[in-house]
Design an enzyme around this catalytic site. Structure first.
Site, PDB file in Angstrom:
ATOM      1  N   ARG A   1       0.808  -1.222   0.000  1.00 39.83           N
ATOM      2  CA  ARG A   1       0.000   0.000   0.000  1.00 39.83           C
ATOM      3  C   ARG A   1       0.848   1.282   0.000  1.00 39.83           C
ATOM      4  O   ARG A   1       0.573   2.189  -0.787  1.00 39.83           O
ATOM      5  CB  ARG A   1      -1.013  -0.032   1.150  1.00 39.83           C
TER       6      ARG A   1
ATOM      7  N   ASN B   1      -6.759  -2.600   1.552  1.00 44.74           N
ATOM      8  CA  ASN B   1      -6.645  -4.047   1.648  1.00 44.74           C
ATOM      9  C   ASN B   1      -8.023  -4.636   1.736  1.00 44.74           C
ATOM     10  O   ASN B   1      -8.799  -4.288   2.616  1.00 44.74           O
ATOM     11  CB  ASN B   1      -5.910  -4.417   2.949  1.00 44.74           C
TER      12      ASN B   1
END
Ligand code: ZN
Ligand code: ZN
Ligand code: FE
Length: 751
Positions: free
Chosen positions: A19, A37
């Protein structure tokens, strides 16, 4: 409303710094949107120039962080989303799906540097980690992977850690095991006498105390990443002898941990490939050839020419070697036959008669993992125990399978969960005839089903009617499809899937034992075929009787007696000194009745030759006789072979045995005889290969089965087949031993 691109990235993309990487890249490109996520993937919402979005996708594939692995990217256009002003990272969302979990990774270079930097706030911190390193699978309780779903949840982050954790440009952004002196786990030393805690904390003082105990010759149980190790000074003969005695382990070799490459090179031969593997993020134990045993106790690996060695991988291992200049024994802490111990309380109850001190920490281990083990042969890494650093990494299949569960064999067990072209083998579990190990197997199975969210539609087991895994599989036959795949075929299928091979091959499945399709015990089989057409057994070693199978496996001299009684009775005279009158007459009589088991196992033939040469008559650990025969053979360079016969579909070695007996009687050099025997096996393999190549026009050969852990045999086979123009397949990602069986069983689940 604005045109928005939605990317779903599948693979190992959580808990590996994915990320922050997406965040940085999107911001650099001036894109807007967010990343989050999800439990099956990472979702990326992008708004901006089409050209920049394309560039983003390219960089996603090219520059993804080192521990990530992208298996697929799905792309969708949407017109339903609001306009975003910037790019940000959004809270995880729960959703069902298939997600990869990273294995546990050794401390990375940057963390190591910080740990050694007096100015860093984690100077000498024993639990340092970041998104590129540290524990993963062993601490995960739930997916998606977040702090609250790991065993780190009990530690409240301090202000400084929280700042790093929330900072998208920090290397510790969403590093779930993040911690420091102030807020992280503690180590403590406990004496086994009474409850006394000798010291606790995170300071170097404590580490020094631990190493002082090692220097004093004490035996320690040190909690590691995937479980406890039993530890002592490897150069202290008395300490190693005491460990052997207390653990009731006569000969089975102990693995060592060494400080660094310099220390390894002092004792062992090391080529560039081996060096790379020792230093790899997976940090396996490598079996390396001894250059000079030096001050290392001979009791570490009796009668062997190789030592199993690994380098430090947990930060505190490194800190320990700041005070130690000697290799230490670091062997899995367990009760013989049981799985590795990973829980503090369990360690205290089970290891009390073995250790003097416990080194505990309070980061719980949710999933046990042993150290992985392998060796390098002709430049190829062969993994023989696949666990820490590798599991639960997926293996990409060259075929598509139904959602399936392959249960594996019984020894060195490992199951595989699979769906489409993704297979996820479990870590090494062990011998399922042991009750505690079987519990570990079923527990891990439940965990895998839960974590990876695969609901099997088909279960595949071995053919052996008495394997516990067969029983378990057949229990499910009321609810779903159950298939059985013969053991030695599964070995060859496992090789084919491991290598992503498409085509026909000649497969040598040389092994200990497995249940054959004709109800005999197989183990010296040659197949031809492919995944599509199946495997056809074209050769096998001639059957010989085996009386008292389990007893015989532990006592190779029994196998020798069975073989000679059946095939060469007049030669029993030559080895009569090994047996009691009673044993001789019982075996001879039993063989006359013919109501006994027959085997074609090459593993058993190696055992028998080991006994014949008086190398090993009875064993104290699995395959000891064959391993010691290999060691003796490795000392010779002779090129000769013994005679043998290839009949229609059998390999006959009566003459081989007769000549070995004669050589021994003439007082020929034992290493030469052992080497000649190895040469003979390789020669007959190549001759079979040539016959089959001419007959079926196949020039690929593959080697699988436990016998190929014999690296002299494997290396000679590779060389001679290469010299004869064959293409060769050997394992790459899974073991050639029964740890690879479950992968091969997946051919039963092809869509
Ligand atoms: Zn790191
Ligand atoms: Zn902290
Ligand atoms: Fe096997």
């Amino acid at each position: 409303m604005v045109r928005t691109t939605v990317l779903k990235v599948y693979g190992r993309v959580q808990g590996v710094g994915f990320r922050p990487f997406v965040y940085k890249t999107a911001r650099e490109l001036g894109l807007r949107g967010y990343v989050l996520n999800s439990s099956g993937n990472v979702k990326i919402i992008l708004q901006g120039d089409q050209e920049k979005i394309n560039k983003f996708e390219e960089r996603l594939k090219r520059e993804a962080p080192p521990l990530s692995y992208i298996s697929a990217i799905e792309r969708e256009e949407s017109f339903e989303l609001e306009l975003f002003e910037e790019f940000f990272i959004k809270e995880s969302e729960k959703e069902d799906g298939f997600v990869f979990v990273s294995p546990d990774i050794a401390i990375c270079e940057e963390c190591y540097r910080e740990m050694k930097d007096p100015k860093d706030r984690r100077f000498n911190y024993p639990f340092i980690n970041c998104t590129n390193c540290g524990p993963r699978y062993t601490i995960i309780e739930e997916l998606p992977y977040d702090r609250a779903s790991t065993t780190m949840k009990r530690f409240n982050m301090c202000e400084n850690c929280e700042k790093e954790y929330k900072d998208p440009v920090s290397r510790r952004f969403h590093a779930q095991p993040i911690s420091c002196f102030e807020c992280g786990p503690r180590l403590w030393i406990k004496s086994k006498d009474g409850d006394q805690t000798i010291g606790s904390g995170v300071g170097l003082e404590l580490i020094k105390k631990i190493t002082d105990l090692i220097k004093q010759g004490k035996i320690l149980a040190i909690k590691g990443v995937g479980g406890f190790h039993l530890v002592c000074d490897a150069t202290n003969n008395e300490a190693v002898a005491l460990l052997r005695k207390r653990k009731n382990r006569a000969h089975k070799p102990f693995a060592l941990m060494m400080k660094d490459i310099t220390m390894v090179e002092k004792y062992l031969y090391l080529d560039s490939k081996e060096k790379k593997l020792l230093l790899s993020k997976e940090r396996p134990i490598l079996l390396l050839k001894i250059k000079n045993l030096g001050d290392i106790s001979e009791l570490v690996a009796p009668n062997l020419l190789y030592l199993g060695v690994m380098l430090p991988y947990a930060p505190y291992h490194h800190l320990m070697f700041d005070f130690l200049d000697v290799p230490v024994v670091m062997t899995s802490a367990n009760i013989s036959g049981e799985p590795i111990i990973s829980d503090n309380k369990e360690a205290e109850t089970k290891l009390n008669t073995i250790v003097d001190y416990y080194i505990f920490h309070d980061r719980d281990i949710r999933h046990k993992t042993d150290d992985s083990v392998g060796f390098v042969v002709n430049g190829n890494f062969q993994i023989i125990r696949r666990s820490r650093g590798y599991a639960p990494d997926p293996i990409i299949l060259p075929i598509k399978v139904k959602p399936s569960l392959a249960l594996g064999g019984e020894l060195k067990s490992c199951f595989t969960l699979a769906k489409d072209n993704i297979a996820i083998p479990s870590p090494y579990i062990g011998d399922l005839t042991n009750k505690a190990t079987y519990e570990f197997y079923t527990d891990t199975l439940k965990e895998y089903l839960h974590l990876f969210k695969i609901e099997p539609e088909i279960i595949i087991t071995d053919l052996h009617p008495l394997y516990v895994t067969t029983e378990l599989g057949l229990d499910f036959s009321k609810f779903m499809e159950v298939k059985q795949i013969q053991h030695h075929k599964a070995h060859i299928y496992s090789l084919i899937l491991d290598r992503g091979f498409k085509g026909r091959l000649i497969g040598f499945s040389f092994d200990g034992t497995g249940y054959g399709e004709d109800e005999h015990i197989w183990g010296g089989e040659v197949f031809i075929g492919s995944i599509e057409e199946g495997l056809q057994r074209v050769y096998h070693f001639e059957y010989f009787p085996i009386v008292g199978a389990d007893y015989a496996i532990e006592n190779p001299k029994r196998i020798l007696l069975c073989y000679l009684s059946y095939n060469l009775p007049k030669f029993i005279e030559k080895v009569r000194y090994k047996y009691s009158e009673a044993e001789l007459s019982i075996i001879t009589k039993m063989i006359e009745t013919k109501d006994i088991l027959y085997t074609s196992s090459l593993g058993r033939i190696f055992d028998m030759v080991s006994s014949l040469l008086d190398i090993r008559d009875s064993i104290t650990y699995e395959a000891q006789a064959a391993i010691e025969l290999e060691m003796v053979a490795t000392k010779s360079n002779i090129l000769d072979i013994y005679p043998y016969e290839l009949k229609q579909d059998t390999i006959e070695i009566k003459e081989t045995l007769v000549e070995i007996i004669k050589d021994k009687e003439r007082g020929e050099n034992i290493p030469d005889i052992a080497r000649k025997f190895h040469n003979t096996i390789v020669d007959l393999m190549v001759n079979i290969g040539k016959l089959l190549r001419d007959l079926y026009d196949i020039d690929y050969v593959g080697f699988s089965g436990g016998v190929f852990q014999n690296r002299l045999l494997l290396s000679l086979s590779i060389e001679l087949f290469q010299a004869n123009g064959f293409n060769i397949l050997i394992h790459k990602n899974v073991p050639c031993n029964d740890g690879g069986i479950s992968l091969g069983q997946l051919v039963g689940a092809i869509k």
